[in-house]
Each structure stands twice: as C-alpha cells, then as structure tokens.
Design an enzyme around this catalytic site. Structure first.
Site, mmCIF file in Angstrom:
data_model
loop_
_atom_site.group_PDB
_atom_site.id
_atom_site.type_symbol
_atom_site.label_atom_id
_atom_site.label_comp_id
_atom_site.label_asym_id
_atom_site.label_seq_id
_atom_site.Cartn_x
_atom_site.Cartn_y
_atom_site.Cartn_z
ATOM 1 N N SER A 1 0.782 -1.234 0.000
ATOM 2 C CA SER A 1 0.000 0.000 0.000
ATOM 3 C C SER A 1 0.817 1.290 0.000
ATOM 4 C CB SER A 1 -0.957 0.018 1.193
ATOM 5 O OG SER A 1 -0.258 0.063 2.416
ATOM 6 N N LYS B 1 -5.869 4.507 8.435
ATOM 7 C CA LYS B 1 -4.773 5.287 7.863
ATOM 8 C C LYS B 1 -5.077 6.782 7.884
ATOM 9 C CE LYS B 1 -2.853 1.557 5.128
ATOM 10 N NZ LYS B 1 -2.399 1.078 3.809
#
Length: 363
Positions: A257, A302
C-alpha cells in the site's frame, strides 16, 4: 439484608461474573488500529528513506507520508471483552479473523507474503516514477517463485528470465499462465529461459545475456478451487534494470500500500522545486508499473493515523473514497486519485493554493 441491597449485590456479582467469563471466552475476531506514518522525503531510524545515487537529486520540503495499519497477530486470540471494547473504540476496528488471515494463514506465511508485496511495490514505484519522468527502464518477465514438489521444482528457479513458452515470446507475466493453460494436465510444455546467474552476470557486465536454455516439463492439475487447469507450479513476475540506483530504506513494513507515496517521493527528489510546497500530505495506494493506483485495506485507520501526525491532505485511491469519506477526521481533506498523474495534478493545486477544484472524496 434489605431486598434492594440484596438485588444490587446480586446484580453486581452477576456483572462481575459476566466480565470474568468474557475474559476467557475467545472470539474469532482480529483488531486493526492506526499504525506509524513515515515521511518518504525524510529520515527514518537515522537514514533517508529514499536514497538515490548516480543521478542528480534536488532538495525537498514538506511531507509525503506513507501510512500503515497495525493488526493483531495471526495466533492472537481475542476475548469477548476485548472485542466489545474494540467495537466501541472510535479509532480501532474489529474484523473477522479470516479477513486478515484467510485459509488459516500463519503469522510466518503472512509476514512472508507482506514482505514480498512490499518489495514488489517498491519496484513498481520506481518504474512508475521514472516512466512519468520519461526515463527509460528495461523490464523482463521472470520466475518469481517455484512451488515445492511441483513440476518446475529443480528445473526453474527464482530469477530465471522467461523468454518464451512453446516458442511464443512472453511479454507480460500474465502471458505465462495463458500459454501454460493452453495445455491439458499431463502434457509437456517448453520454457525458453535465461538462467538467473547468466542474467545477473550480464547485468553486472552491462551486456545482453548470450545464453538461453530450453526446459521441458510435464504439466500437472491445479489443486485450487474453480475449473481444473494445467500448471507447472510457478508464479511469474517482472524484474527491471534501472539507469541509476534507488534504494528504499524502511524496515518492519509490509504489504503493497505504500507504492503511490514512494513513487511521489522519488519523483520529488528527481525534479527541481517542491511537490508539496511545504504542505503536509499523506496518502496510500498500491501502484503498478504503468502508474495506476489501486485500493488498499484499513483506509479508516490510515486517515486517522495521518491526521494525528498533522496531515492536511490525504491522497486516497478512488476505490477507497466512499469508505474513507464516511468517517473522515476533521481537518483532513481526502483527495481522490486513480493514477500517479492524478496525484501529481492534485499536488500542483495544493502547492499553488488553488484547492477549490480538487477531486475530493464524497463530492
């Protein structure tokens, strides 16, 4: 003892008993929480995250932070009390254990898989950034892994370059599976390869490999779910030769990611001026060699982690926008991106202060 006192005492004891029982009752869940966020333009553990040699680089400022998620380990068994607490906690997320560790995957297997994905994301980030800068990168299809006790074991090896299958030139990793599955299980298939050692020697000597081999194997039947097909027991990938050295120094991180943020950091260091204009930009997203940005897991964690560190803007994969916008932290602008080009365009607007038309999530 008065009836009211007795009732309160009984209720208290029952509550204590339930809490005690909850501590010992395992539930099939795991927990996700915000993890560390690291500036790809800065240092980590005393050394630059991005180290480029053999090419002129430029000073940068601001932040291009990659973000992470913490997860409970594969062998951790959450109890009922912890699960309830996690459900109630705003910054944590409780999910079914199999969501993070499908098919009974062990901690070791998960760590290995994450490490491989992280390594591949670094390679794709380099390619995507250099392509955006029109810097040529040489690429070829390789054997990534060989399955134990498969027809390919002992015949093909990780790092072997796959030139052709049955005489048909291979251009993309997907070509290998297509050509192998044209066969029926039990039929022979012929690979034309450059052995890994020959390829490595040629790269070191900066020459074209001059030795190929034809390797013939008998296909076997796939053992996964779905339609049965011919396989040889390898996975194919892509390797690259870069015109200069780009090292990414970041330990104890896994998964794919961070690809987008690595690519932007590399681009920033190789171009004059500042991509961020001194702003604090964070983000996430996988990236492929062509610069396409893909979705990731744990987007809510996140964004929380990024905002807690001071991020003002968050580059969000288009496919994650809806989930991210449902519970976005105050003061954080979510920007939808589908490619590295989208991200560079958004950064140009941020840098100039012209943010009214940014492609924001939730609009």
């Amino acid at each position: 003892m008065p009836r009211r006192t007795a009732t309160m005492l009984a209720s208290t004891l029952m509550l204590i008993a339930l809490l005690c029982a909850g501590v010992f009752i395992p539930v099939p869940y795991a927990e996700m929480s915000p993890g560390p966020t690291v500036n790809t333009l800065g240092d980590h553990d005393g050394e630059p995250v991005l180290q480029i040699t053999g090419k002129k680089t430029y000073a940068t400022n601001g932040h291009l932070n990659m973000t992470t998620v913490r997860v409970t380990s594969a062998d951790y068994r959450m109890n009922l009390v912890e699960a309830v607490y996690g459900w109630l906690a705003h910054d944590n997320k409780v999910v079914p254990h199999e969501t993070l560790y499908p098919d009974g995957k062990t901690e070791e297997q998960s760590t290995q898989e994450n490490a491989e994905e992280f390594s591949q994301s670094q390679e794709s980030a380099k390619v995507a950034a250099l392509k955006q800068l029109d810097v040529p990168v040489k690429s070829w299809v390789i054997v990534s892994t060989v399955v134990r006790d498969s027809p390919a074991q002992g015949k093909l090896h990780a790092g072997d370059v796959i030139k052709a299958v049955d005489g048909t030139t291979v251009k993309e990793p997907a070509d290998v599976a297509k050509l192998v599955t044209k066969h029926k299980p039990g039929q022979d298939v012929r690979f034309t390869i450059v052995p890994a050692k020959e390829q490595a020697a040629a790269e070191k000597e900066k020459r074209t490999p001059n030795r190929t081999q034809d390797i013939t194997m008998t296909t076997t039947t796939s053992d996964d779910t779905g339609e049965k097909r011919a396989i040889v027991g390898i996975s194919a990938g892509t390797d690259h030769t870069f015109p200069f050295t780009i090292d990414i120094k970041l330990a104890d991180v896994g998964g794919p990611s961070a690809g987008l943020m690595f690519a932007l950091g590399i681009y920033d260091k190789l171009t004059p001026g500042s991509l961020t204009g001194g702003r604090f930009v964070a983000g996430t997203g996988t990236i492929d060699d062509a610069g396409k940005v893909g979705p990731i897991g744990g987007i809510e964690m996140k964004t929380v982690g990024a905002r807690a560190k001071g991020a003002q803007y968050f580059l969000t994969p288009a496919d994650n926008c809806a989930a991210a916008a449902k519970d976005s932290p105050d003061g954080l602008t979510l920007i939808k991106v589908g490619t590295i080009k989208d991200a560079l365009g958004a950064l140009e607007d941020i840098r100039s202060g012209d943010t009214a038309d940014l492609p924001k999530c939730g609009k």
